[in-house]
Design a protein around this motif. Structure first.
Motif, PDB file in Angstrom:
ATOM      1  N   GLN A  99    -124.907 -48.712  -6.144  1.00 44.56           N
ATOM      2  CA  GLN A  99    -124.263 -47.423  -6.422  1.00 44.56           C
ATOM      3  C   GLN A  99    -124.382 -47.191  -8.180  1.00 44.56           C
ATOM      4  O   GLN A  99    -125.162 -47.996  -8.618  1.00 44.56           O
ATOM      5  CB  GLN A  99    -122.720 -47.002  -6.429  1.00 44.56           C
ATOM      6  CG  GLN A  99    -121.708 -48.107  -6.877  1.00 44.56           C
ATOM      7  CD  GLN A  99    -120.406 -47.791  -6.331  1.00 44.56           C
ATOM      8  OE1 GLN A  99    -119.903 -48.272  -5.212  1.00 44.56           O
ATOM      9  NE2 GLN A  99    -119.501 -47.174  -7.067  1.00 44.56           N
ATOM     10  N   GLY A 100    -123.935 -46.166  -8.697  1.00 41.70           N
ATOM     11  CA  GLY A 100    -124.349 -45.567  -9.889  1.00 41.70           C
ATOM     12  C   GLY A 100    -124.076 -46.602 -11.051  1.00 41.70           C
ATOM     13  O   GLY A 100    -124.730 -46.866 -11.861  1.00 41.70           O
ATOM     14  N   ARG A 101    -122.802 -47.215 -10.938  1.00 41.09           N
ATOM     15  CA  ARG A 101    -122.421 -48.202 -11.869  1.00 41.09           C
ATOM     16  C   ARG A 101    -123.023 -49.475 -11.917  1.00 41.09           C
ATOM     17  O   ARG A 101    -123.330 -50.271 -13.065  1.00 41.09           O
ATOM     18  CB  ARG A 101    -120.917 -48.675 -11.855  1.00 41.09           C
ATOM     19  CG  ARG A 101    -120.611 -49.473 -10.494  1.00 41.09           C
ATOM     20  CD  ARG A 101    -119.147 -49.004 -10.281  1.00 41.09           C
ATOM     21  NE  ARG A 101    -118.610 -47.759  -9.860  1.00 41.09           N
ATOM     22  CZ  ARG A 101    -117.444 -47.188  -9.831  1.00 41.09           C
ATOM     23  NH1 ARG A 101    -116.424 -48.069  -9.781  1.00 41.09           N
ATOM     24  NH2 ARG A 101    -117.282 -46.083  -9.488  1.00 41.09           N
ATOM     25  N   GLU A 104    -125.952 -48.813 -13.976  1.00 36.03           N
ATOM     26  CA  GLU A 104    -125.928 -49.112 -15.495  1.00 36.03           C
ATOM     27  C   GLU A 104    -125.688 -50.613 -15.697  1.00 36.03           C
ATOM     28  O   GLU A 104    -126.227 -50.869 -16.640  1.00 36.03           O
ATOM     29  CB  GLU A 104    -124.370 -48.470 -15.597  1.00 36.03           C
ATOM     30  CG  GLU A 104    -124.248 -47.069 -15.293  1.00 36.03           C
ATOM     31  CD  GLU A 104    -122.817 -46.236 -15.476  1.00 36.03           C
ATOM     32  OE1 GLU A 104    -121.978 -47.100 -15.162  1.00 36.03           O
ATOM     33  OE2 GLU A 104    -122.674 -45.349 -15.363  1.00 36.03           O
ATOM     34  N   PHE A 124    -119.483 -41.053 -18.870  1.00 38.07           N
ATOM     35  CA  PHE A 124    -118.673 -41.032 -17.716  1.00 38.07           C
ATOM     36  C   PHE A 124    -117.972 -42.471 -17.718  1.00 38.07           C
ATOM     37  O   PHE A 124    -118.270 -43.330 -18.474  1.00 38.07           O
ATOM     38  CB  PHE A 124    -119.492 -41.155 -16.483  1.00 38.07           C
ATOM     39  CG  PHE A 124    -118.871 -41.278 -15.152  1.00 38.07           C
ATOM     40  CD1 PHE A 124    -118.143 -40.136 -14.727  1.00 38.07           C
ATOM     41  CD2 PHE A 124    -118.860 -42.640 -14.339  1.00 38.07           C
ATOM     42  CE1 PHE A 124    -117.602 -40.207 -13.566  1.00 38.07           C
ATOM     43  CE2 PHE A 124    -118.223 -42.673 -13.160  1.00 38.07           C
ATOM     44  CZ  PHE A 124    -117.604 -41.409 -12.762  1.00 38.07           C
ATOM     45  N   THR A 126    -117.300 -45.216 -16.132  1.00 37.47           N
ATOM     46  CA  THR A 126    -117.740 -46.449 -15.567  1.00 37.47           C
ATOM     47  C   THR A 126    -118.984 -46.721 -16.775  1.00 37.47           C
ATOM     48  O   THR A 126    -119.088 -47.882 -16.992  1.00 37.47           O
ATOM     49  CB  THR A 126    -118.489 -46.655 -14.376  1.00 37.47           C
ATOM     50  OG1 THR A 126    -119.556 -45.760 -14.100  1.00 37.47           O
ATOM     51  CG2 THR A 126    -117.565 -46.256 -13.244  1.00 37.47           C
ATOM     52  N   THR A 182    -125.450 -37.123 -20.072  1.00 41.38           N
ATOM     53  CA  THR A 182    -125.058 -36.823 -18.991  1.00 41.38           C
ATOM     54  C   THR A 182    -125.045 -35.355 -18.138  1.00 41.38           C
ATOM     55  O   THR A 182    -124.284 -34.532 -18.948  1.00 41.38           O
ATOM     56  CB  THR A 182    -123.375 -37.553 -18.847  1.00 41.38           C
ATOM     57  OG1 THR A 182    -123.187 -38.784 -19.408  1.00 41.38           O
ATOM     58  CG2 THR A 182    -122.905 -37.524 -17.543  1.00 41.38           C
ATOM     59  N   ASP A 215    -128.108 -39.853 -17.513  1.00 41.71           N
ATOM     60  CA  ASP A 215    -127.034 -40.237 -16.445  1.00 41.71           C
ATOM     61  C   ASP A 215    -127.099 -39.041 -15.416  1.00 41.71           C
ATOM     62  O   ASP A 215    -126.586 -37.911 -15.760  1.00 41.71           O
ATOM     63  CB  ASP A 215    -125.709 -40.689 -16.939  1.00 41.71           C
ATOM     64  CG  ASP A 215    -124.791 -41.055 -16.236  1.00 41.71           C
ATOM     65  OD1 ASP A 215    -124.877 -40.978 -15.197  1.00 41.71           O
ATOM     66  OD2 ASP A 215    -123.510 -41.450 -16.634  1.00 41.71           O
ATOM     67  N   ALA A 217    -126.005 -38.299 -12.162  1.00 42.59           N
ATOM     68  CA  ALA A 217    -125.202 -38.001 -10.909  1.00 42.59           C
ATOM     69  C   ALA A 217    -125.278 -36.658 -10.176  1.00 42.59           C
ATOM     70  O   ALA A 217    -125.541 -36.391  -9.138  1.00 42.59           O
ATOM     71  CB  ALA A 217    -123.983 -38.550 -10.948  1.00 42.59           C
ATOM     72  N   ARG A 218    -124.910 -35.615 -11.219  1.00 44.76           N
ATOM     73  CA  ARG A 218    -125.116 -34.333 -10.758  1.00 44.76           C
ATOM     74  C   ARG A 218    -126.077 -33.550 -11.445  1.00 44.76           C
ATOM     75  O   ARG A 218    -125.867 -32.363 -11.776  1.00 44.76           O
ATOM     76  CB  ARG A 218    -123.551 -33.786 -11.148  1.00 44.76           C
ATOM     77  CG  ARG A 218    -122.517 -34.440 -10.335  1.00 44.76           C
ATOM     78  CD  ARG A 218    -121.266 -33.726 -10.636  1.00 44.76           C
ATOM     79  NE  ARG A 218    -120.199 -34.527  -9.641  1.00 44.76           N
ATOM     80  CZ  ARG A 218    -119.723 -35.753  -9.974  1.00 44.76           C
ATOM     81  NH1 ARG A 218    -119.954 -36.262 -11.189  1.00 44.76           N
ATOM     82  NH2 ARG A 218    -118.682 -36.259  -9.188  1.00 44.76           N
ATOM     83  N   SER A 255    -126.210 -42.154  -9.669  1.00 41.96           N
ATOM     84  CA  SER A 255    -125.397 -42.210  -8.462  1.00 41.96           C
ATOM     85  C   SER A 255    -125.742 -41.390  -7.446  1.00 41.96           C
ATOM     86  O   SER A 255    -125.326 -40.242  -7.588  1.00 41.96           O
ATOM     87  CB  SER A 255    -123.930 -42.222  -8.695  1.00 41.96           C
ATOM     88  OG  SER A 255    -123.016 -42.102  -7.703  1.00 41.96           O
ATOM     89  N   LYS A 257    -124.305 -40.847  -4.736  1.00 43.62           N
ATOM     90  CA  LYS A 257    -123.033 -40.562  -3.759  1.00 43.62           C
ATOM     91  C   LYS A 257    -122.828 -39.203  -4.319  1.00 43.62           C
ATOM     92  O   LYS A 257    -121.945 -38.642  -3.505  1.00 43.62           O
ATOM     93  CB  LYS A 257    -122.020 -41.259  -4.419  1.00 43.62           C
ATOM     94  CG  LYS A 257    -122.444 -42.937  -3.863  1.00 43.62           C
ATOM     95  CD  LYS A 257    -121.433 -43.935  -4.413  1.00 43.62           C
ATOM     96  CE  LYS A 257    -120.055 -43.622  -3.579  1.00 43.62           C
ATOM     97  NZ  LYS A 257    -118.979 -44.946  -4.200  1.00 43.62           N
ATOM     98  N   LYS A 258    -123.182 -38.482  -5.220  1.00 45.03           N
ATOM     99  CA  LYS A 258    -122.948 -37.315  -5.513  1.00 45.03           C
ATOM    100  C   LYS A 258    -124.273 -36.221  -5.127  1.00 45.03           C
ATOM    101  O   LYS A 258    -124.198 -35.990  -3.922  1.00 45.03           O
ATOM    102  CB  LYS A 258    -123.098 -36.954  -7.107  1.00 45.03           C
ATOM    103  CG  LYS A 258    -122.092 -37.698  -8.134  1.00 45.03           C
ATOM    104  CD  LYS A 258    -121.289 -38.930  -7.523  1.00 45.03           C
ATOM    105  CE  LYS A 258    -120.302 -39.642  -8.494  1.00 45.03           C
ATOM    106  NZ  LYS A 258    -120.551 -39.970  -9.576  1.00 45.03           N
TER     107      LYS A 258
HETATM  108  C1  LIG Z   1    -120.287 -41.333 -10.406  1.00 41.99           C
HETATM  109  C2  LIG Z   1    -120.951 -41.410 -11.637  1.00 41.99           C
HETATM  110  C3  LIG Z   1    -121.291 -42.569 -12.045  1.00 41.99           C
HETATM  111  C4  LIG Z   1    -121.001 -43.922 -11.666  1.00 41.99           C
HETATM  112  O1  LIG Z   1    -121.461 -43.945 -10.004  1.00 41.99           O
HETATM  113  P1  LIG Z   1    -120.646 -44.831  -8.912  1.00 41.99           P
HETATM  114  O2  LIG Z   1    -121.831 -44.551  -7.973  1.00 41.99           O
HETATM  115  O3  LIG Z   1    -119.591 -43.865  -8.980  1.00 41.99           O
HETATM  116  O4  LIG Z   1    -120.699 -46.256  -9.291  1.00 41.99           O
HETATM  117  C5  LIG Z   1    -121.985 -42.709 -13.349  1.00 41.99           C
HETATM  118  N1  LIG Z   1    -122.230 -41.576 -14.153  1.00 41.99           N
HETATM  119  C6  LIG Z   1    -121.819 -40.334 -13.587  1.00 41.99           C
HETATM  120  C7  LIG Z   1    -122.001 -39.088 -14.333  1.00 41.99           C
HETATM  121  C8  LIG Z   1    -121.127 -39.940 -12.361  1.00 41.99           C
HETATM  122  O5  LIG Z   1    -120.863 -39.088 -11.873  1.00 41.99           O
END
Ligand SMILES: *Cc1c(COP(=O)(O)O)cnc(C)c1O
Length: 458
Positions: A99-101, A104, A124, A126, A182, A215, A217-218, A255, A257-258
């Motif tokens: 996953q995202g962390r 990292e 973020f 994590t 981010t 970073d 995710a979104r 990540s 998952k977003k």
């Molecule tokens: C969710 C997120 C992370 C961490 O990702 P995980 O998949 O939850 O480990 C890092 N940075 C941002 C901006 C995020 O939204």
């Protein structure tokens, strides 16, 4: 009559959720030590804890899963994902992670050392955790307007270039492994960063010869806001905007998952082959071999499709309009939240809702518990518990904002659920003056305490 907006999908599989009584919820939240993370999901009616990994995959994604290649090395699914990352994001090298962390972890294990500085907009949790765990410093250079929740700015997640340049100019280059940008700025309320700001940060990084990490995710929601709010981008496709955003970055952590709408997965990607090679060791040691890292073949296959769907305008339009639908209801009821509504969530302004509570009693957490008691809705605290203690002084850190985040999972709930959420928030708001006591911590971990913290009612 004007034809109204409707979702750009229909539903072919459903999952039951259950209502409960207030008495039941009082018992469950007490057993959970007033930590919403510790609740069993079956005791939650509408789960807005996170939009991470909680979205609904599409028919295309599910069928891609059946085609997943589970070979240990060189799986076809790996090459599908590689092609998607290269084509959609423009990165030739990547390492899959669970996953995202984990992305990292792989990157920062390679490039961050004690005493380093990693400036950027709000990190973020994590990301900050991984930086501070290595005794380095996450320096928040977000524009100060981000802390004024009532201000309507189109790009409220931006970097203050003066603040950033101060950090870059006052520290030796060797102490700054990268700038972390981010998109969208989750911690500041899911607020976007304009293309101009991304470009300006890139130019500052070039001036001081520091790499830029996105970073991401979104990232797709950020692109949607650039398209709908920034001059010169209205006629560009989301995919064109995404390509330009990433053209300014040297590396990215993701990540999935977003915005890539899978339940688990992530990656770290590079433009530089040498850095990719240096990171491989940590990936192999901590995640897995470089062509699967932390992911199974079927998950990489679904992710490749998710990157494509997540960067389609209709997908984003449906999603962000749902968040705006909820925001409009809250406006109708006069509820204060971080304005304008972010891409993935509403951030209720807990300090404005419960001004009588001292910050030491965890204002946003108190609001979160009240909303759960009201209607079984689970949000998440973005306040003093999340802000944690200062790693040096060990004192509690009190952020300017105490927010209760209501994150909306992708393609999961209907607007009827949004109506329930808005009504429950209104009911709590109407009885806000009767909420005079907050919570105290009885147990906490030394890093990222919010996940496992235990509280008692004062
Ligand atoms: C969710 C997120 C992370 C961490 O990702 P995980 O998949 O939850 O480990 C890092 N940075 C941002 C901006 C995020 O939204």
């Amino acid at each position: 009559m004007e034809i109204p907006f409707a979702e750009s999908y229909r539903i072919k599989m459903v999952e039951p959720i259950h209502r409960s009584t207030r008495e039941e919820r009082e018992q469950w939240i007490k057993e959970a030590k007033y930590n919403l993370f510790k609740l069993s999901s079956k005791h939650v009616f509408i789960d807005l804890l996170t939009d991470s990994g909680t979205g609904a995959m599409s028919n295309r994604q599910w069928s891609a899963m059946m085609m997943g290649d589970e070979s240990y090395a060189g799986a076809e699914s790996y090459f599908e994902l590689k092609e998607a990352i290269e084509k959609i994001l423009g990165f030739p090298y990547f390492l899959p992670t669970h996953q995202g962390r984990a992305a990292e972890n792989v990157l920062f294990s390679t490039i961050v050392k004690e005493g380093d500085y990693l400036p950027g907009n709000s990190h973020f949790d994590t990301t900050k955790g991984h930086i501070e765990y290595r005794k380095a410093h996450a320096v928040d250079c977000t524009i100060s307007a981000a802390a004024q929740t009532e201000l309507e700015l189109p790009f409220k997640g931006e970097v203050d270039l003066e603040k950033l340049e101060k950090v870059l100019a006052n520290n030796p280059k060797e102490k700054i492994p990268c700038v972390v940008l981010t998109v969208t700025n989750n911690t500041a309320g899911g607020q976007p960063v304009s293309m101009k700001n991304i470009r300006d940060v890139h130019n500052l990084c070039r001036k001081y010869d520091i790499p830029l990490l996105l970073d991401s995710a979104r990232f797709a929601e950020n692109a949607y806001f650039i398209k709908t709010r920034e001059e010169g981008y209205a006629d560009k496709s989301i995919k064109e905007i995404v390509r330009e955003m990433f053209s300014y970055a040297d590396m990215m952590t993701m990540s999935s998952k977003k915005d890539a709408i899978v339940n688990m997965g992530g990656f770290v990607a590079f433009k530089n082959e040498e850095l990719w090679k240096r990171c491989q060791m940590f990936c192999i040691m901590n995640e897995g071999y470089i062509t699967y890292g932390g992911m199974s073949g079927r998950d990489m296959a679904a992710l490749a499709v998710g990157l494509d769907e997540g960067t389609q305008f209709d997908t984003l339009d449906t999603r962000i309009r749902q968040v705006q639908y909820l925001a409009a209801k809250l406006d109708e009821y006069g509820i204060p939240y971080q304005r304008p509504a972010g891409g993935h969530a509403i951030f209720l302004d807990a300090k404005k809702i419960l001004p009588q509570l001292p910050r030491e009693e965890f204002v946003a957490q108190t609001l979160g518990v009240e909303l759960y008691l009201e209607a079984g809705i689970r949000g998440v605290e973005i306040g003093a518990i999340l802000a944690d203690r200062d790693p040096e002084t060990k004192e509690n850190r009190y952020p300017e904002l105490e927010l209760l985040r209501l994150a909306i999972p992708r393609r999961t709930y209907t607007n009827n659920h949004m109506d329930v959420i808005a009504a429950a928030v209104k009911n709590v708001y109407d009885r806000r003056e009767s909420i005079t006591k907050g919570y105290a911590i009885t147990f906490e971990q030394p890093v990222m305490r919010h996940f496992t913290v235990e509280l008692k009612k004062l």
